[in-house]
Write a protein that holds these residues in place. Structure first.
Motif, PDB file in Angstrom:
ATOM      1  N   ALA A 120       0.830  -1.205   0.000  1.00 19.64           N
ATOM      2  CA  ALA A 120       0.000   0.000   0.000  1.00 19.64           C
ATOM      3  C   ALA A 120       0.864   1.254   0.000  1.00 19.64           C
ATOM      4  O   ALA A 120       0.607   2.205  -0.751  1.00 19.64           O
ATOM      5  N   PHE A 121       1.883   1.253   0.848  1.00 19.54           N
ATOM      6  CA  PHE A 121       2.784   2.402   0.907  1.00 19.54           C
ATOM      7  C   PHE A 121       3.449   2.637  -0.440  1.00 19.54           C
ATOM      8  O   PHE A 121       3.538   3.773  -0.926  1.00 19.54           O
ATOM      9  N   ASN A 122       3.910   1.569  -1.071  1.00 18.47           N
ATOM     10  CA  ASN A 122       4.622   1.720  -2.339  1.00 18.47           C
ATOM     11  C   ASN A 122       3.716   2.215  -3.459  1.00 18.47           C
ATOM     12  O   ASN A 122       4.144   2.988  -4.326  1.00 18.47           O
ATOM     13  N   TRP A 123       2.453   1.779  -3.471  1.00 18.56           N
ATOM     14  CA  TRP A 123       1.515   2.293  -4.469  1.00 18.56           C
ATOM     15  C   TRP A 123       1.299   3.792  -4.266  1.00 18.56           C
ATOM     16  O   TRP A 123       1.214   4.558  -5.235  1.00 18.56           O
ATOM     17  N   ILE A 124       1.197   4.223  -3.018  1.00 14.63           N
ATOM     18  CA  ILE A 124       0.996   5.646  -2.729  1.00 14.63           C
ATOM     19  C   ILE A 124       2.210   6.455  -3.169  1.00 14.63           C
ATOM     20  O   ILE A 124       2.083   7.521  -3.790  1.00 14.63           O
ATOM     21  N   VAL A 125       3.405   5.970  -2.842  1.00 14.21           N
ATOM     22  CA  VAL A 125       4.625   6.665  -3.253  1.00 14.21           C
ATOM     23  C   VAL A 125       4.716   6.722  -4.772  1.00 14.21           C
ATOM     24  O   VAL A 125       5.063   7.770  -5.349  1.00 14.21           O
ATOM     25  N   ASP A 126       4.419   5.609  -5.421  1.00 12.34           N
ATOM     26  CA  ASP A 126       4.487   5.563  -6.880  1.00 12.34           C
ATOM     27  C   ASP A 126       3.550   6.596  -7.505  1.00 12.34           C
ATOM     28  O   ASP A 126       3.935   7.329  -8.422  1.00 12.34           O
ATOM     29  N   ASP A 127       2.312   6.672  -7.017  1.00 11.51           N
ATOM     30  CA  ASP A 127       1.367   7.653  -7.553  1.00 11.51           C
ATOM     31  C   ASP A 127       1.839   9.079  -7.282  1.00 11.51           C
ATOM     32  O   ASP A 127       1.710   9.964  -8.130  1.00 11.51           O
ATOM     33  N   ARG A 128       2.384   9.280  -6.084  1.00 14.14           N
ATOM     34  CA  ARG A 128       2.843  10.631  -5.724  1.00 14.14           C
ATOM     35  C   ARG A 128       3.969  11.095  -6.641  1.00 14.14           C
ATOM     36  O   ARG A 128       3.995  12.243  -7.105  1.00 14.14           O
ATOM     37  N   LEU A 129       4.912  10.210  -6.939  1.00 11.20           N
ATOM     38  CA  LEU A 129       6.053  10.568  -7.774  1.00 11.20           C
ATOM     39  C   LEU A 129       5.721  10.533  -9.259  1.00 11.20           C
ATOM     40  O   LEU A 129       6.259  11.319 -10.049  1.00 11.20           O
ATOM     41  N   ASP A 130       4.816   9.615  -9.655  1.00  5.74           N
ATOM     42  CA  ASP A 130       4.544   9.408 -11.076  1.00  5.74           C
ATOM     43  C   ASP A 130       3.407  10.272 -11.597  1.00  5.74           C
ATOM     44  O   ASP A 130       3.440  10.727 -12.744  1.00  5.74           O
ATOM     45  N   GLU A 131       2.374  10.511 -10.767  1.00  9.17           N
ATOM     46  CA  GLU A 131       1.244  11.323 -11.211  1.00  9.17           C
ATOM     47  C   GLU A 131       1.209  12.701 -10.559  1.00  9.17           C
ATOM     48  O   GLU A 131       0.571  13.610 -11.080  1.00  9.17           O
ATOM     49  N   GLY A 132       1.871  12.845  -9.444  1.00  8.64           N
ATOM     50  CA  GLY A 132       1.886  14.141  -8.758  1.00  8.64           C
ATOM     51  C   GLY A 132       3.132  14.941  -9.029  1.00  8.64           C
ATOM     52  O   GLY A 132       3.398  15.935  -8.355  1.00  8.64           O
ATOM     53  N   TYR A 133       3.906  14.535 -10.046  1.00 10.11           N
ATOM     54  CA  TYR A 133       5.202  15.161 -10.277  1.00 10.11           C
ATOM     55  C   TYR A 133       5.094  16.614 -10.720  1.00 10.11           C
ATOM     56  O   TYR A 133       6.056  17.381 -10.612  1.00 10.11           O
ATOM     57  N   LEU A 134       3.928  17.031 -11.225  1.00 10.05           N
ATOM     58  CA  LEU A 134       3.781  18.385 -11.714  1.00 10.05           C
ATOM     59  C   LEU A 134       3.718  19.403 -10.585  1.00 10.05           C
ATOM     60  O   LEU A 134       3.860  20.601 -10.822  1.00 10.05           O
ATOM     61  N   GLU A 135       3.488  18.934  -9.364  1.00 13.90           N
ATOM     62  CA  GLU A 135       3.458  19.840  -8.220  1.00 13.90           C
ATOM     63  C   GLU A 135       4.869  20.001  -7.669  1.00 13.90           C
ATOM     64  O   GLU A 135       5.516  19.034  -7.293  1.00 13.90           O
ATOM     65  N   GLY A 136       5.343  21.219  -7.618  1.00 17.51           N
ATOM     66  CA  GLY A 136       6.678  21.474  -7.105  1.00 17.51           C
ATOM     67  C   GLY A 136       7.744  21.242  -8.155  1.00 17.51           C
ATOM     68  O   GLY A 136       7.473  20.877  -9.299  1.00 17.51           O
ATOM     69  N   THR A 137       8.992  21.435  -7.759  1.00 16.69           N
ATOM     70  CA  THR A 137      10.113  21.300  -8.683  1.00 16.69           C
ATOM     71  C   THR A 137      10.715  19.906  -8.608  1.00 16.69           C
ATOM     72  O   THR A 137      10.478  19.153  -7.656  1.00 16.69           O
TER      73      THR A 137
END
Length: 348
Positions: free
Chosen positions: A84-101
């Motif tokens: 579960a943790f890894n899926w959340i991290v993956d989504d955060r880095l892979d789909e949320g990458y547009l937020e921030g630098t």
């Protein structure tokens, strides 16, 4: 200056073709309630706050995923929390990458890596992601040898680094895909399969003997399983990648390499997965055939033999979950440059 031309995206109605798998899929007998446990855990650890994120997380069935890929686990809740943790991290880095630098995201990755000290001296956590990872690591690594800790930590760093890589350039994922050879190498690293295979030993509370775990023969079995699983994921996730305009997936790479239609690229991918599945089975048989070379007694070899069976069940379990889960069927389409509503802003 040359103008970038966005590649043609696949039709949103494109469906995954049949995928051959000769290994029977099993589900852990204690699977009931595991998804409710995970939802409670991610809320308690502050990994999920929003209603949209909670609903999508629970519907995806990441607990069901763990129950299918670790069907004989004695520590099912722990490995389910890891997944579960890894899926959340993956989504955060892979789909949320547009937020921030990119630098900010790289800082997040470095903070996560710092939570995996081999000597188990827990560093200070900076937020929900690091706190959850530190807790998982302490509860897991304390039960394992130093060699296992080194192996897992290395695989985890690879997963984080190569999940970041496609987004090191804000426009990179919108460009034409890389060549097949480079894609295969990178996909093995960002798939998360290697660390997930390490967690088989956590799930079963038994380590593969080091003499085999570090061998190229055993590595060949794992690489074949990694390719089968990660390429299968690419085939099922094409609708989600389409919704993000992402070209870093197998079908896009094959289509770019050979030309033709998206349907032909997916059929080609299915053929490759079948060939790799056969290679996995042959690689496992090869290792079993030379067992005498490793000088292991019956009990030690049983651990190796069981691990080969477990890798096959990982292939079967992952495929059955992808067929079952709505994660890649029910996709939120966003405008170019927009982040899906289920991406949690508070995690970075």
């Amino acid at each position: 200056m040359a103008t970038r031309t966005a590649p043609e995206l696949p039709p949103f109605t494109l469906e995954c073709p049949p995928i051959w798998c000769p290994v029977p899929a099993r589900t852990h007998p204690q699977a009931d309630g595991i998804d409710d446990h995970l939802l409670d855990w991610v809320k308690r650890t502050d990994l999920i706050r929003s209603r949209a994120a909670a609903e999508r997380f629970h519907a995806a069935g990441f607990g069901e995923f763990a129950a299918r890929v670790y069907p004989r686990a004695t520590r099912l809740h722990l490995v389910a929390e890891w997944q579960a943790f890894n899926w959340i991290v993956d989504d955060r880095l892979d789909e949320g990458y547009l937020e921030g630098t990119y630098q900010e995201r790289e800082d997040v990755v470095r903070d996560l890596v710092a939570q995996l000290p081999l000597d188990l001296r827990a560093p200070r956590a900076s937020g929900p992601l690091t706190a959850a990872l530190s807790d998982l690591w302490q509860r897991t690594a304390s039960q394992h040898s130093w060699a296992w800790r080194e192996r897992f930590a290395t695989h985890y760093v690879d997963f984080l680094a190569f999940t970041l890589l496609p987004h090191s350039d804000p426009e990179k994922s919108q460009e034409s895909p890389s060549d097949v050879t480079a894609f295969v190498r990178r996909r093995r690293l960002n798939s998360g399969c290697e660390m997930s295979f390490d967690l088989i030993e956590t799930a079963n509370a038994r380590e593969v003997p080091a003499s085999v775990a570090r061998s190229d023969a055993y590595r060949a079995v794992r690489l074949a399983a990694n390719d089968v699983i990660s390429w299968t994921n690419d085939m099922f996730s094409i609708r989600k990648e389409n919704a993000r305009g992402d070209q870093d997936h197998l079908a896009a790479v094959l289509r770019n390499d050979t030309g033709g239609t998206w349907e032909e690229a997916l059929t080609h991918a299915s053929d490759l997965v079948e060939a790799l599945t056969r290679d996995f089975l042959e690689a496992a048989a090869d290792l079993r055939a030379v067992r005498g070379v490793y000088g292991l007694d019956e009990d030690a070899w049983t651990l190796v033999d069981e691990s080969l069976t477990d890798l096959g069940e990982w292939i079967a379990g992952s495929l059955s979950w992808h067929r079952w889960s709505p994660r890649y069927r029910d996709v939120e389409t966003t405008e170019a440059g927009a982040v899906p509503t289920y991406i949690e802003r508070h995690l970075v």
